[in-house]
Write a protein that holds these residues in place. Structure first.
Motif, PDB file in Angstrom:
ATOM      1  N   ARG A  63       6.694 -23.970  -8.682  1.00 22.52           N
ATOM      2  CA  ARG A  63       6.265 -25.350  -8.970  1.00 22.52           C
ATOM      3  C   ARG A  63       5.296 -25.375 -10.161  1.00 22.52           C
ATOM      4  O   ARG A  63       5.096 -26.417 -10.774  1.00 22.52           O
ATOM      5  CB  ARG A  63       5.541 -25.950  -7.751  1.00 22.52           C
ATOM      6  N   PHE A  64       4.718 -24.234 -10.455  1.00 21.42           N
ATOM      7  CA  PHE A  64       3.795 -24.108 -11.580  1.00 21.42           C
ATOM      8  C   PHE A  64       4.565 -23.600 -12.790  1.00 21.42           C
ATOM      9  O   PHE A  64       5.289 -22.596 -12.700  1.00 21.42           O
ATOM     10  CB  PHE A  64       2.659 -23.131 -11.252  1.00 21.42           C
ATOM     11  N   SER A  65       4.416 -24.302 -13.903  1.00 16.66           N
ATOM     12  CA  SER A  65       5.044 -23.854 -15.146  1.00 16.66           C
ATOM     13  C   SER A  65       4.107 -24.189 -16.298  1.00 16.66           C
ATOM     14  O   SER A  65       3.180 -24.998 -16.147  1.00 16.66           O
ATOM     15  CB  SER A  65       6.410 -24.512 -15.352  1.00 16.66           C
ATOM     16  N   ALA A  66       4.343 -23.564 -17.414  1.00 18.95           N
ATOM     17  CA  ALA A  66       3.491 -23.813 -18.572  1.00 18.95           C
ATOM     18  C   ALA A  66       4.290 -23.582 -19.837  1.00 18.95           C
ATOM     19  O   ALA A  66       5.397 -23.029 -19.813  1.00 18.95           O
ATOM     20  CB  ALA A  66       2.254 -22.906 -18.544  1.00 18.95           C
ATOM     21  N   ARG A  67       3.710 -24.021 -20.938  1.00 22.01           N
ATOM     22  CA  ARG A  67       4.300 -23.727 -22.229  1.00 22.01           C
ATOM     23  C   ARG A  67       3.216 -23.783 -23.288  1.00 22.01           C
ATOM     24  O   ARG A  67       2.144 -24.362 -23.081  1.00 22.01           O
ATOM     25  CB  ARG A  67       5.428 -24.709 -22.558  1.00 22.01           C
ATOM     26  N   GLN A  68       3.512 -23.145 -24.409  1.00 21.00           N
ATOM     27  CA  GLN A  68       2.582 -23.144 -25.531  1.00 21.00           C
ATOM     28  C   GLN A  68       3.314 -23.670 -26.751  1.00 21.00           C
ATOM     29  O   GLN A  68       4.474 -23.309 -27.005  1.00 21.00           O
ATOM     30  CB  GLN A  68       2.043 -21.732 -25.797  1.00 21.00           C
TER      31      GLN A  68
END
Lengths: 112, 114
Positions: A63-68
């Motif tokens: 459920r946790f995601s990220a991006r840069q």
């Protein structure tokens, strides 16, 4: 010289909703890390990004995601929020080889 | 598995005296150790670090000691000042499959009494 900036500073969400937290690193810092700090505990590592690529992931559900982004800013997304996701979310940036990470002031997320 | 432990949740010290904050770790592969200070409503602020090949590092009123055989480090603050009142986190850095992962302890709340 601006430090690590995070937005928003506070947020209240309902269970099941999703949330996006934002972080701008110190100018010149290409590495961004995300941490979750629950009351009474130390910060727990969620993600590390370097040059827009995920370099590491902590023990958190999908459920946790990220991006840069190309400007090295970063977003942390959390889907299907649970009450237990209530915490202070910290972003930190650093230079390659630097041992001291610089943290932002965090986003206080409350899930009701 | 808590790899970095701070067994004292709180500490009270008189102004001018020495504050000693302790930290234990279990992973002998950590490369660096750091201390952070955190005020309420702020992010942690880096204080001082020590490489695993050193046994002491000093910066002004702050000194960190590392005992590798005991897997123990401590932060000494001399003399303690009321402005030092905050939560102190011990952290350790180690390589974790190609990136430097920082593992934090649970923190010690220091109160310096004027």
């Amino acid at each position: 010289d601006a430090g690590v900036t995070q937005s928003p500073t506070h947020l209240i969400k309902t269970r099941g909703q999703h949330v996006t937290l934002r972080c701008s690193p110190i100018s010149g810092h290409k590495s961004v890390s995300w941490y979750q700090q629950v009351l009474g505990q130390g910060p727990q590592f969620i993600f590390q990004y370097y040059e827009k690529e995920e370099r590491g992931r902590g023990n958190f559900p999908d459920r946790f995601s990220a991006r840069q982004f190309p400007n090295y800013s970063s977003e942390l997304n959390v889907n299907a929020l649970l009450l237990g996701d209530s915490a202070l979310y910290l972003c930190a940036s650093s230079l390659p080889g630097q041992t001291g990470y610089t943290f932002g002031s965090g986003t206080r997320l409350t899930v009701v | 598995d808590q790899q970095v432990k701070q067994n004292s949740p709180s500490l009270s010290v008189q102004e001018g005296r020495i504050s000693i904050l302790n930290c234990d770790y279990t992973n002998s592969m950590f490369d660096y150790f750091l201390w952070y200070k955190k005020y309420p409503a702020e992010g942690p602020t880096f204080l001082i670090s020590i490489s695993s090949i050193k046994d002491k590092n000093e910066d002004g009123r702050f000194t960190v000691f590392l005992n590798k055989s005991a897997k123990h480090l401590s932060l000494h603050i001399v003399p303690s000042q009321p402005g030092d009142s905050a939560v102190y986190f011990c952290a350790a850095i180690g390589d974790s499959g190609g990136y430097q992962k920082v593992t934090f302890g649970t923190g010690t709340k220091l109160q310096v009494i004027p």
